[in-house]
Structures are given as structure tokens and as C-alpha cells.
Design a protein around this motif. Structure first.
Motif, mmCIF file in Angstrom:
data_model
loop_
_atom_site.group_PDB
_atom_site.id
_atom_site.type_symbol
_atom_site.label_atom_id
_atom_site.label_comp_id
_atom_site.label_asym_id
_atom_site.label_seq_id
_atom_site.Cartn_x
_atom_site.Cartn_y
_atom_site.Cartn_z
ATOM 1 N N GLN A 135 -6.858 -2.721 4.451
ATOM 2 C CA GLN A 135 -7.938 -2.358 5.368
ATOM 3 C C GLN A 135 -8.800 -3.563 5.719
ATOM 4 O O GLN A 135 -9.246 -3.708 6.856
ATOM 5 C CB GLN A 135 -8.803 -1.258 4.743
ATOM 6 C CG GLN A 135 -8.087 0.071 4.568
ATOM 7 C CD GLN A 135 -7.553 0.619 5.873
ATOM 8 O OE1 GLN A 135 -8.119 0.413 6.938
ATOM 9 N NE2 GLN A 135 -6.431 1.328 5.791
ATOM 10 N N GLU B 190 -4.889 -0.893 -0.927
ATOM 11 C CA GLU B 190 -5.527 -0.266 0.235
ATOM 12 C C GLU B 190 -6.671 -1.132 0.748
ATOM 13 O O GLU B 190 -6.836 -1.315 1.958
ATOM 14 C CB GLU B 190 -6.053 1.121 -0.158
ATOM 15 C CG GLU B 190 -6.757 1.873 0.961
ATOM 16 C CD GLU B 190 -5.788 2.402 2.007
ATOM 17 O OE1 GLU B 190 -6.173 2.453 3.187
ATOM 18 O OE2 GLU B 190 -4.651 2.753 1.637
ATOM 19 N N ARG C 187 0.833 -1.211 0.000
ATOM 20 C CA ARG C 187 0.000 0.000 0.000
ATOM 21 C C ARG C 187 0.861 1.253 0.000
ATOM 22 O O ARG C 187 0.629 2.184 -0.774
ATOM 23 C CB ARG C 187 -0.926 -0.038 1.220
ATOM 24 C CG ARG C 187 -2.047 1.001 1.226
ATOM 25 C CD ARG C 187 -1.618 2.373 1.786
ATOM 26 N NE ARG C 187 -1.135 2.284 3.136
ATOM 27 C CZ ARG C 187 -1.934 2.358 4.220
ATOM 28 N NH1 ARG C 187 -3.218 2.512 4.083
ATOM 29 N NH2 ARG C 187 -1.394 2.305 5.424
#
Length: 607
Positions: free
Chosen positions: A271, A267, A222
Motif C-alpha cells: 500500500q 500489505e 501480499r
């Protein structure tokens, strides 16, 4: 400043190569070592964390006494037929609980306040190190790294590190202490129930470790994708004119879209893995809750434990399981911070310019004699310059010409020690430049590049950048010599006008004139003009040339030029090709040789 400053904007690069830093253990050690510089603050934080823990751990026991008092009162109904609850005890216990929670909250506040100071001080110290590091890195680093990617490391990555240290580290420390304290108290209540709780906690820890290991790679990807994306945005923003000129908008959109999608996927994975761990751990906890509730009920019926103690046990279980969930979440966030720290440390670990020689000689009265003796150099393993020999006398005006990539700018880079030579010597007034401090060496030169550079400040500040504490009259005189004084005085604020390198109200030619005025103000012993008049019109060029001729009198001057009309009156013309000087002499001498110079000259003037 690689060859001829000819690096094009990499509009169609689909990705940016970035080495993945994998040495997590070493990175953590380095961060911990930096944190130890504030060990007394950390000790204070841990002390208040323990104080808060003691009071927090005491609360369930007080609750249990209150509950048992109420239960005993309810039992009296069956014995005496009436409630017999001692509300004075309940009142005292309530006041005690409020006091405990107030003290615990104050302790938490002190922890957070000190930890915020610790994290910001740490990031501040790293920023200072990076600032110093960036000034010590060789030009090679800036030639081989994209600005946007470097900016991403010193801004986004540092901010991520600061954020995690400020909140996550304290949560992690508190969670660990709370879990240990809760487990000890659970064992003091019941070994059997505590073992069941420990099993569920261990299962949660195992899940945390498995997911945490996986999440580190996702967070590393990321941060790297973010660096790629920022690098491309910076390139495209500064190169909009080129993009529009060549109708590259669609290609630009496609390229950014690919980077954006990659950043989105990285991302999303990072997450997802972060938030997926929470319900997994809660599932482990709930399974433990069911078993403990069932077995606890049996113990109450058997009279082994009271209802208040069981309630206290559940509170301790909550105090152990909730911090475990927080610790798991924080641990994943810390993985992102470690990935960011590794990228920052990569800059700090870059090889710096070689240390100045201990002799630190000084040329107190520089004349400008320059010698190249058997100089060899290459940007990589392949040599570009092989055995260059050159002798320039003080006060000579030397022009350097040749095709693109011939090595003209490289020669200047070596002269100013932006790059270190592989073999040979370069001397100024008989002194090897490696025996001089770089700061002293570069103070001997005044340079005007093909690409003008202005910073966010007033015109006076931009011109006086080359001379500390320059008087207004000196700045004005330099501007007059550069033929820019009249334009400056037509501006509303004159020399106090604020501008920057992207200021569209000042033409490229006027920016170049300001840079020339800056070089004039420096009053150097040696001048370097790298296509200094390429951005101005012919009439202005002639005016600047006259001013430069006056400035160059008595000074050694190097002029890199493509327009040969500007260097006809040079004392010596160096013709370079493939990294070496293939011809040298005056304008007329070189024309008579009918060599490379003659070919270049005729291509410009003969039709």
C-alpha cells in the motif's frame, strides 16, 4: 485420501510454501487472450472512450474563446472607457460546453457499464474453468495442498482480479488515450511549452516504471501471505476440538500472530508503494507547471499566445498529468491483479488426471472379479507397493488389516484409480481398469469412509446423493437397513431436516449411519468400507454389521478394519505391511501361522 487418512492438522506450521509466480509477461498475454473473447465489447469501449476524449479535448478550446472574449471586453475599457463584452457569444459557448460535458458523461457511463460486463464475464469464465479443473485434478493435488490456500486463490485472488479489471483497466485505457490526445493538442499550441510538459511527464513515467517494478514483488508477497493466513484460519477453525483438547491455544495464537504480522508488513509495503507514487508524480507536474507558467506569461506579453490559449494549454496539461497519476496508481493496482491472476493460473496449469483410454470399455453386467498383477506404486520416487499380486473372486468378502501406513488405503486408491499405478495391471472381470472411463469404473463401487461427509442439504438429499432421482421409498428403505430410520423420524422435519457436515445436533455415529445408508442406496457391485463403523457404539456396530452382511451377499467387498472382531467371518483376510501383502487367508488360517496377523489379533484380545 493418503495413507489411512492419517494427515494431522498442521497446527504449528509457521508458513506455507508457495511458489512465487514471476512470469508477468505470460500472465498478461493470457489475460489479454481471454479478453479478446469479448473483442467487440472492448472495441465499443474504446470507441466511446475516443468519443469522450474528443469532446473533453474540445472543451478547453471553447473555454479559451470565452476567456478571450472577456479579455477583449476588458481591453475595451482602456480604449473606449466601457465594457463591451458580447454576452450572446458567452451564452452560446456556455450551452455548447454543457452539451459537450453531458455527451462526455454519457460516453463515460457507457464505457463503465460495458467494461463491468466484460470484467465480470471474464471472471465468470475463469471461475467455470476452475470449477471444471478442480473436478479433473487427481487426488494427489488435494493431498498436497491445503484447503484454505486453494480457497484463497479461487475467492480472494479472483475477486481482486475482477475489481481491477472492472475499474482499473478502463481507467488505464482512458488515461492513455487522454494523455496522447492532450500531448498532441499541446504541441499544436506551442512546441516549447509542450516539450517542457513532456519532460515532466516522462519523469513521471520513469518514476512510475521504477516504482511499479518494485510494487509487483510486494503485491505478490501480499497475496501469498494472505493465502497462508487463510489456510491457517481454515485449519484452526475446523480443528478447534483438537486445539482445545491439547491446550494448543497459546501456540495457535503465536502461529497466527506471526502470519498476521507478515501479512500486515507485506500489505503495508504494497500500500505504501501504491500511494507514495502519487505525490512523486505530482511533484514532477508542479515543477513543469512553474516553468510553463513563467514562459507562458512571457509569450502572452510578447503577443505570441493569448491568455485563453495559455489557459487551454494548462487544461491540456492537467488532462495529461492527472490521467498519468491515475495510470500510475492503476498500474500498481494492476500489479496486484496480475499477481492474483498468476496464482489462479497455477491451478489451471496443474496436471490433470490422465485422459481415459479411447477404448472406453463398459462392464455391462459386473460380477466383481478383481485381479492385481505385478502392481507397483509409490507416492514419490520411492516405491511403496512392489510387485503386488492378488486375486479376488466375485462375491468374496475381503478384509484388509495391518499397522498404520501399511498401504491399506493405498490399495483402495489404486483400485478406484484415484492414483495411477507405475507398473502392472488391475483388472475387474478381466478388463484392465485403465480401459474403462473413470466415471464408469467408480460407478461400480460403493464406499463408506472413516470420516463421514455430509453437505448442506436435507437428510433425503444427503442419502440420495449416491443415486440420481431416488424415490422416497428407496431412501427410506436404505435408512432402515442402516438402522438410522428411527432416528430420522424423531427429527421435527424427518427426512426433510436440513443439516451439514458441521451440524452439532447430529452425532458422529449418526452421520456415519447416514453415509452407510447412502452406500446402501447406491446398490453397487463392489463395496469398500474404510473403518465404516469406527464412529459408532458396539451395539449399533452389531446392528450395522448384520445389515452390511445382508448387503454384501453376492457382492465383492473390501473392508479396511483395525478392530479385528468385525472381520472374523471374512472369506479372505489380507495382512499388509510396508506396502505389500505379507499374509493372506481366513481368520483361523492366519492365527495358526503365528505371524503378523496373530500378533495384531492377540494384542487386541489377549491380556
Amino acid at each position: 485420501m493418503q495413507e489411512e487418512n492419517s494427515k494431522d492438522i498442521a497446527f504449528l506450521n509457521d508458513d506455507m510454501s508457495a511458489e512465487k509466480a514471476k512470469d508477468t509477461k505470460n500472465t498478461v498475454k493470457r489475460l489479454f487472450k481471454l479478453l479478446l473473447n469479448q473483442k467487440w465489447k472492448l472495441i465499443t469501449v474504446i470507441f466511446f472512450a475516443i468519443v469522450s476524449l474528443i469532446f473533453t479535448m474540445t472543451a478547453p478550446l471553447i473555454f479559451s474563446k470565452a476567456i478571450n472574449t472577456v479579455v477583449e471586453g476588458i481591453k475595451n475599457v482602456f480604449v473606449t472607457g466601457s465594457f463591451n463584452i458580447d454576452f450572446n457569444i458567452i451564452k452560446r459557448l456556455s450551452v455548447l460546453l454543457i452539451t459537450i460535458y453531458v455527451i462526455s458523461s454519457l460516453s463515460n457511463y457507457v464505457q463503465q457499464y460495458i467494461m463491468a460486463t466484460v470484467s465480470q464475464n471474464l471472471v465468470l469464465s475463469i471461475r467455470r474453468k476452475i470449477s471444471k479443473k478442480l473436478t479433473k485434478l487427481p487426488l494427489r493435488y488435494y493431498d498436497t495442498h491445503k484447503k484454505g490456500e486453494v480457497l484463497s486463490r479461487v475467492s480472494n485472488d479472483l475477486e481482486k482480479l475482477a475489481e481491477t479489471l472492472q475499474t482499473g483497466l478502463m481507467q488505464f485505457i482512458t488515461a492513455v488515450i487522454t494523455i496522447i490526445g492532450s500531448v498532441i493538442l499541446m504541441f499544436s499550441i506551442s512546441y516549447v511549452l509542450a516539450l517542457i510538459a513532456i519532460v515532466s511527464i516522462i519523469m513521471g513515467i520513469v518514476v512510475t516504471l521504477i516504482v511499479g517494478k518494485k510494487s509487483f514483488n510486494y503485491f505478490t508477497n501480499r497475496q501469498e501471505s494472505l493465502g497462508v493466513f487463510n489456510g491457517q484460519i481454515e485449519e484452526y477453525f475446523t480443528g478447534q476440538m483438537v486445539v482445545k483438547t491439547f491446550n494448543l491455544e497459546d501456540d495457535l495464537i503465536n502461529t497466527v500472530e506471526k502470519s498476521n504480522n507478515k501479512l500486515y508488513l507485506d500489505e503495508k509495503k504494497a500500500q505504501f508503494i501504491t500511494y507514495a507514487i502519487n505525490p512523486l508524480i505530482r511533484l514532477m507536474n508542479q515543477m513543469g507547471y512553474v516553468l510553463i507558467a513563467a514562459l507562458g506569461a512571457v509569450f502572452v506579453i510578447q503577443g505570441k499566445l493569448s491568455i485563453g490559449i495559455i489557459q487551454a494549454f494548462f487544461q491540456y496539461l492537467d488532462q495529461a498529468s492527472e490521467p498519468l497519476t491515475e495510470a500510475a496508481y492503476t498500474l500498481n493496482s494492476m500489479q496486484a491483479a496480475i499477481a492474483s491472476a498468476e496464482r489462479v493460473f497455477e491451478i489451471l496449469d496443474e496436471e490433470e488426471e490422465k485422459e481415459d483410454c479411447l477404448e472406453n470399455k463398459i462392464i455391462s453386467n459386473p460380477k466383481g472379479n478383481i485381479e492385481f498383477e505385478d502392481v507397483r506404486f509409490g507416492y514419490d520416487k520411492n516405491l511403496l507397493i512392489t510387485g503386488m499380486n492378488l486375486n479376488v473372486k466375485a462375491g468374496e468378502k475381503v478384509a484388509i488389516v495391518g499397522p498404520t501406513g501399511a498401504g491399506k488405503t493405498t490399495l483402495i486408491n489404486l483400485l478406484m484409480r484415484f492414483y495411477e499405478i507405475s507398473h502392472g495391471e488391475i483388472k475387474i472381470d478381466g478388463v484392465d481398469i485403465t480401459k474403462l472411463e473413470r466415471s464408469h469404473l467408480r460407478s461400480l463401487f460403493g464406499m463408506v469412509l472413516q470420516d463421514s461427509w455430509l453437505f448442506d442439504g436435507t437428510i433425503k438429499e444427503n442419502i440420495s446423493y449416491s443415486k440420481d432421482r431416488a424415490e422416497y421409498s428407496e431412501v427410506e428403505n436404505a435408512a432402515k437397513l442402516a438402522k438410522i430410520d428411527h432416528f430420522i423420524k424423531t427429527l421435527p422435519s424427518g427426512y426433510g431436516t436440513v443439516l451439514n457436515d458441521e451440524d452439532s445436533s447430529v452425532s458422529q455415529g449418526q452421520k456415519q449411519l447416514l453415509c452407510i445408508a447412502r452406500a446402501i442406496l447406491a446398490n453397487p457391485s463392489i463395496l469398500i468400507l474404510d473403518e465404516a463403523t469406527s464412529s459408532v457404539d458396539t451395539r449399533t456396530e452389531l446392528e450395522i454389521q448384520n445389515a452390511m452382511d445382508n448387503l454384501m451377499k453376492g457382492r465383492t467387498s473390501f473392508i479396511i478394519a483395525h478392530r479385528l472382531s468385525t472381520i472374523k467371518n471374512a472369506d479372505k483376510i489380507l495382512v499388509m505391511d510396508k506396502g505389500n501383502i505379507v499374509e493372506q487367508g481366513s481368520h483361523d488360517e492366519l492365527l495358526n501361522k503365528n505371524g503378523l496377523y496373530s500378533d495384531i489379533y492377540n494384542s487386541q484380545f489377549v491380556r
